[in-house]
Design an enzyme around this catalytic site. Structure first.
Site, PDB file in Angstrom:
ATOM      1  N   ASP A 199      29.959 -76.059  -9.780  1.00  0.00           N
ATOM      2  CA  ASP A 199      31.413 -76.183  -9.857  1.00  0.00           C
ATOM      3  C   ASP A 199      31.762 -77.428 -10.660  1.00  0.00           C
ATOM      4  OD1 ASP A 199      34.259 -75.919  -9.306  1.00  0.00           O
ATOM      5  OD2 ASP A 199      33.650 -74.626  -7.654  1.00  0.00           O
ATOM      6  N   HIS A 260      35.454 -73.567 -13.797  1.00  0.00           N
ATOM      7  CA  HIS A 260      34.757 -74.325 -12.751  1.00  0.00           C
ATOM      8  C   HIS A 260      33.381 -74.774 -13.224  1.00  0.00           C
ATOM      9  CE1 HIS A 260      37.534 -74.079  -9.346  1.00  0.00           C
ATOM     10  NE2 HIS A 260      37.824 -72.839  -9.710  1.00  0.00           N
ATOM     11  N   GLU A 324      39.807 -68.583 -11.355  1.00  0.00           N
ATOM     12  CA  GLU A 324      40.545 -69.772 -11.760  1.00  0.00           C
ATOM     13  C   GLU A 324      40.027 -70.383 -13.064  1.00  0.00           C
ATOM     14  OE1 GLU A 324      41.933 -71.382  -7.409  1.00  0.00           O
ATOM     15  OE2 GLU A 324      39.984 -72.027  -8.129  1.00  0.00           O
TER      16      GLU A 324
HETATM   17  C1  ACM Z   1      38.515 -69.250  -4.836  1.00  0.00           C
HETATM   18  O1  ACM Z   1      38.905 -69.583  -3.688  1.00  0.00           O
HETATM   19  N1  ACM Z   1      38.864 -69.957  -5.892  1.00  0.00           N
HETATM   20  C2  ACM Z   1      37.660 -68.071  -5.059  1.00  0.00           C
END
Ligand code: ACM
Ligand code: ZN
Length: 764
Positions: A199, A260, A324
């Site tokens: 991440d 991420h 995201e």
């Molecule tokens: C998430 O909670 N961004 C998958």
């Protein structure tokens, strides 16, 4: 200087067999088995008991797991062999339907365990272990024999995928911590651990071809200058995967893409569109800098990393994230635009699909199935073999199932985000927000009505709970968030809906369940005591106060008024208390099994109305003082040289930095204080709330947020008895990044309202 009032949210006795309903209500097993039929008598388990198995290695492993547990946890040693008076037989039986199904026949002289596979035998062993008293785990010498009521259990899971996600990126978990959770979760028949390994805030898996991923990407310099990080070597990963395999848990690794990935970009800047030097992200939230899908080097990197990860993770599922991922940088990147043009794409979202599609087919070539968060549906063209993990509510899962995708349900809206609060936020450690009680988790049905109605229920492969770790700074907090909610998840995932019963589940959790967790060494949530209405640690009153106590689920509350720490022998709370003098109410909840919640001390303070300030000539506004630099503590700022003194018109002026700076990079931290007067309209007790670190009224510290791990949510409130008129107010703000939370994201406001103990706890 004045500030105005601020904002104001069937016993049928047929040959000794009891009815199913009557029987299962006594059953301690979690998750509740599909069918339990009791018979008369009991099996005696002791050192005199023998065990044997038939069916090769799978049967041997299950038998040895069971025998090993008995030896380790209860000091009972079974002998291998036959016995006419007390034996346990583990048997692979190919006639049993269902890979994880099992049958457990307990008669007075013999226990027979049957399953088609080793996994089924393992689950039977887990059920059998749960029929032994949990106390034996804590005090192995307490008994030399156990009596297990004769019964016949027929059991099989509702869903093939029963998962929990752990996030060592935001806060790292050691190999031992991960193994401990695997072992406990497997007790409850959870069979997938989704391991979120990459991440923005940290890269956690050793990749030999790209050493900087762990040399650089695994470490971040926090807002306070401390270094934080860690990673798993490939040997560590093999150890965890092997351990999990022995507990029939498949590890699903997650390699995030294209978003991420800031930690990887920090190690290898060429992976991003702009190629700029950077560092792993040190704040929570969504990062704008993502992988560049325009350049081939990005795909070379991803495939190289996958090539090293695949042999480590022999399971069939491979998670590629996909959530995201902002597309802003792609719009201005020559390589991305060239790719878009060459492929005839119209939208940037198609570039996201391009990444998912290319990596999906690479995984398929290697015999793996791609799993991704529900954003992988965006942009279209998703191969039907892809499994969609529905997290933004159930919509993604429903859409995906309509498109013939298998889905895994993990909606944040339905209790599956274990990073949310599980009782009143005022009595809980800081969480990300939201509310996911034990009952909410238990009540979730992973098959939405629409999929049942249109014959698509079979596309739901299972259900998962996610433990995002922004607010789980250590393994104790992770466990507190995970247990006992994971037990509710286990029953959601395993037990057929018609066999579920919350009241019965609560009984099992509050008794054997909680005890077993305790003896397994896990921290767990035992509901802390709350006050009905305004839930504050310090309550001011002028005449008398009424104390109404409650818990998120009904438990016995004990309390003292004499300053002593309450115990199970303390007075039980039965009705509201009337307090007429300054008193500490010390209270705790006690589960039926005797385990106790943390003790809360609520300070009820009788005050007379604070006199108004003597003021000279006033002018509108407040005085602001500023000190440059990062401050870990808000106290004794005055010992430092103040860089600026000015008049401001609002308390919010404390926040001098731009709230919209996404990455919060390069900000010059500072401390600031405003002082002035607050106008109190009528005599009475007032309640204040602020995200700022300190609030003083008339020279008394009314709110101190300096002990919070993260200064947010208006969680700490304060009360003060005030006469109508002007009162001194002083507010301290610390500008900086505190455990991933930039205080600049807060509004720096102070809220005030007349206090009523019955009042709402909610400022929104
Ligand atoms: C998430 O909670 N961004 C998958
Ligand atoms: Zn690009």
């Amino acid at each position: 200087m004045t500030i105005r009032n601020l904002c104001f949210g069937v016993i049928m006795a047929c040959s000794g067999i009891l009815s199913l309903q009557a029987q299962t209500s006594q059953c301690p097993i979690i998750p509740r088995p599909q069918e339990v039929r009791y018979a008369q008598g009991a099996f005696q388990l002791s050192d005199a008991t023998c065990y044997r198995y038939s069916g090769g290695q799978e049967a041997r492993e299950a038998a040895e797991f069971f025998v090993g547990k008995l030896q380790k946890d209860m000091r009972i040693s079974l002998r291998k062999g036959k016995s006419k008076t007390s034996e346990i037989l583990f048997c692979i039986d190919k006639t049993i339907e269902g890979d994880e199904a099992y049958r457990l026949d307990i008669s007075d002289l013999r226990v027979e365990v049957r399953a088609k596979t080793g996994a089924g035998l393992y689950y039977a062993a887990q059920s059998l272990l749960q029929l032994l008293p949990a106390e034996a785990l804590g005090n192995p010498a307490s008994a030399s024999a156990f009596s297990i009521p004769c019964q016949h259990i027929i059991d099989a899971p509702r869903f093939a995928y029963r998962g929990v996600m752990l996030d060592p990126c935001r806060h790292f978990l050691s190999v031992e911590d991960v193994k401990a959770q695997i072992e406990r979760l497997a007790t409850y028949k959870i069979n997938h651990l989704h391991w979120h390994l990459t991440d923005d805030q940290g890269w956690r898996v050793e990749i030999k071809k790209y050493p900087l991923l762990t040399e650089v990407g695994a470490w971040r310099t926090e807002g306070d200058g401390s270094r934080y990080g860690g990673y798993y070597t490939q040997d560590d990963i093999r150890e965890v995967v092997n351990f999990a395999r022995r507990h029939h848990v498949e590890i699903v690794p997650e390699l995030e893409m294209p978003g991420h990935e800031m930690a990887a970009i920090a190690a290898y800047p060429y992976l991003s569109c702009k190629g700029e030097e950077t560092t792993p992200r040190i704040i929570w939230g969504v990062e704008d800098v993502v992988l560049c899908p325009g350049r081939e080097t990005t795909f070379t990197f991803l495939k190289d990393v996958i090539d090293e990860m695949l042999p480590l993770f022999p399971g069939t599922l491979f998670h590629i994230g996909g959530d995201e991922s902002p597309r802003g940088e792609w719009a201005t990147c020559d390589s991305c635009q060239a790719r878009k043009q060459a492929l005839g794409y119209e939208r940037e979202s198609q570039l996201q699909s391009y990444v998912i599609e290319r990596i999906g087919s690479y995984l398929a070539q290697h015999g793996r199935r791609l799993v991704g968060w529900d954003e992988i549906l965006e942009g279209g063209g998703l191969d039907t073999s892809a499994i969609v993990m529905s997290w933004r509510g159930e919509a993604g899962g429903i859409t995906a199932a309509r498109m013939n995708h298998h889905v895994l349900m993990t909606p944040s809206s339905h209790g599956m985000y274990f990073d949310q609060f599980q009782s009143n936020p005022s009595v809980e450690p800081m969480a990300i927000g939201g509310y996911s009680t034990l009952k909410k988790v238990y009540s979730y049905d992973p098959v939405p009505a629409e999929l049942k109605e249109n014959g698509r229920a079979h596309y739901v492969m299972g259900v998962q709970a996610n433990c995002w770790s922004e607010y789980m700074l250590n393994v104790g907090t992770l466990e507190y968030r995970l247990y006992p909610r994971a037990l509710a998840l286990a029953e959601v995932a395993w037990t057929q809906p018609e066999n579920k019963d919350y009241a019965d589940f609560e009984r099992r959790v509050d008794n054997e369940g909680a005890r077993r967790l305790h003896y397994m060494g896990a921290a767990q949530h035992i509901p802390p005591v709350e006050q009905e209405g305004a839930c504050l640690d310090h309550v001011v009153f002028t005449d008398s106060a009424i104390v109404r106590l409650t818990t998120v689920r009904p438990e016995r509350i004990v309390y003292t008024l004499n300053g002593q720490t309450p115990t199970a022998a303390s007075v039980t709370y039965t009705e509201p208390l009337v307090i007429t003098k300054t008193t500490d109410v010390k209270c705790a909840a006690i589960l039926p099994c005797g385990l106790m919640s943390p003790v809360r001390t609520i300070h009820y303070e009788k005050q007379s109305l604070s006199e108004t300030a003597r003021t000279g000539k006033l002018r509108p506004g407040l005085m602001l003082k500023k000190w440059e630099g990062f401050y870990a503590s808000p106290f004794r700022l005055e010992a430092n040289k103040c860089s600026e003194v000015k008049h401001v018109d609002r308390i919010e002026a404390l926040r001098l930095q731009n709230k919209r700076n996404n990455a919060m990079r390069g900000l010059a931290d500072y401390a600031a204080e405003v002082s002035g007067y607050v106008s109190i309209p009528t005599d009475g007790v007032y309640e204040f709330a602020t995200n700022n670190v300190l609030l003083w009224i008339d020279g008394t510290l009314v709110i101190d947020n300096s002990q919070l791990t993260t200064p947010r949510h208006y969680i700490n409130k304060g009360t003060r008895a005030l006469k109508s008129g002007l009162h001194e107010i002083k507010v301290v703000f610390l500008g900086g990044i505190y455990n991933g939370w930039p205080s600049y994201w807060d509004d720096a406001a102070v809220k005030m309202r007349p206090f009523t103990a019955e009042g709402t706890n909610n400022w929104q």
